[in-house]
Design a protein around this motif. Sequence first.
Motif, PDB file in Angstrom:
ATOM      1  N   ASP A 110      -3.552   1.145  -4.731  1.00  0.00           N
ATOM      2  CA  ASP A 110      -3.891   1.134  -3.306  1.00  0.00           C
ATOM      3  C   ASP A 110      -3.093   2.232  -2.619  1.00  0.00           C
ATOM      4  O   ASP A 110      -1.880   2.091  -2.400  1.00  0.00           O
ATOM      5  N   CYS A 111      -3.741   3.330  -2.287  1.00  0.00           N
ATOM      6  CA  CYS A 111      -3.043   4.509  -1.760  1.00  0.00           C
ATOM      7  C   CYS A 111      -3.917   5.185  -0.722  1.00  0.00           C
ATOM      8  O   CYS A 111      -5.146   5.274  -0.890  1.00  0.00           O
ATOM      9  N   GLU A 112      -3.305   5.673   0.356  1.00  0.00           N
ATOM     10  CA  GLU A 112      -4.083   6.350   1.385  1.00  0.00           C
ATOM     11  C   GLU A 112      -3.239   7.368   2.138  1.00  0.00           C
ATOM     12  O   GLU A 112      -2.009   7.320   2.127  1.00  0.00           O
ATOM     13  N   ARG A 148       0.838  -1.204   0.000  1.00  0.00           N
ATOM     14  CA  ARG A 148       0.000   0.000   0.000  1.00  0.00           C
ATOM     15  C   ARG A 148       0.870   1.250   0.000  1.00  0.00           C
ATOM     16  O   ARG A 148       1.848   1.342   0.755  1.00  0.00           O
TER      17      ARG A 148
END
Length: 288
Positions: free
Chosen positions: A222-224, A193
Motif C-alpha cells: 500500500d503506497c502512494e 500506508r
Amino acid sequence: MAIVYLNGEYLPADEARVSVLDRGFVFADGVYEVIPAYGGRLLRLEQHLQRLDNSLAGIRLANPLDRLQWGQVLEEIVKRNSENNGDLSIYLQVTRGAAKRDHVFPDEVKQTVFVMATPMSPVPDEQLENGIAAISHDDIRWRYCHIKSIALLPNTLMRQVAREAGAAEAILYRDDQVTEGAASNVFIVHNGRIITPRKDECLLPGITRDLILEIAADNGLDCEEADISMQMLREADEIWVTSSTKEILPVTHLDGQAVGNGKPGPVWRDMLDRYQQYKDKLRQGIAQ
C-alpha cells in the motif's frame, strides 16, 4: 589514483584542471547527477540520463553528449575505477563553461563536462540497527528544486544545522507541507500506508524514490504519492529518507522525539530487504 573524465580526456584526478572563469565556479551555473554502480553495473542509467536532460533544459543548457556517448563515458569511468570490484558512486557535472563574468548567458560557450567515481561505503551497521536522528527545518531553497543544480549552499547549510543538533539529516517543509530532506527524499508509514510527497517543483524527483515506489507496487504494498503535513510527519509510525548513496535509512528520532517506538520499523525492514534483492539482480545483469 582515481581516473576522471574531463572534456573528452581520461586522466588522473590530480591532473584535472578547470578554468577559474568557469561559470560553474563563478555562478554555480550547472547541473549534476549521482549514479550508483553495483558490481560494475550502473543503476537506472536511462532514468538518470533523462533527469539530466530535464535539468539541463531547466537551465537552458544544451546536453553536450547524446545517450550513447554518455553511456560510453560512464561505463569507461566504471571500468577504470573498479580495481577491487567494489560498488561505486558516479558523479557527473555539466556547467555552462568558461566565459567572461556576466550574469547574462554567453552567446557562445563550450560546456565543461566532468565525471568521477568514488568508492561507495556501506551504510554503517549502527544506522541500520538504530536508525538516524533528523530535525525539521523550513525549506529555504529556491523554487526550482526539481532541477539538480550544483547550487547547493542552502542544502549544505541545513545539513550543517542538523549536524550541530546531533542529527544526520534535515527534513524540509514549506507551508506546513513536507518537501524532502536536505540531501534525500522522504517517505513515511502512516496508518499502514507508505506515503511520499508527490512530485512538483519543490522537490527533486529521486531515482531511488521512484524505484522504491516501483518495488512497492510490484509487491502489492500500500503506497502512494500524496501531501504530507507536518502533523502527519510527527504522527508517522515510520519515517525513511532515501538517496542514491544512502539507499533507505530509517529516521527513529525527529526533533528529539521518538518516531514510533524509536526503533527501525517492520515496513522499512521489509522494503530494505526487497531493495537489496533488486541490487543483487542488478549485479547479476537481470535488472536495470
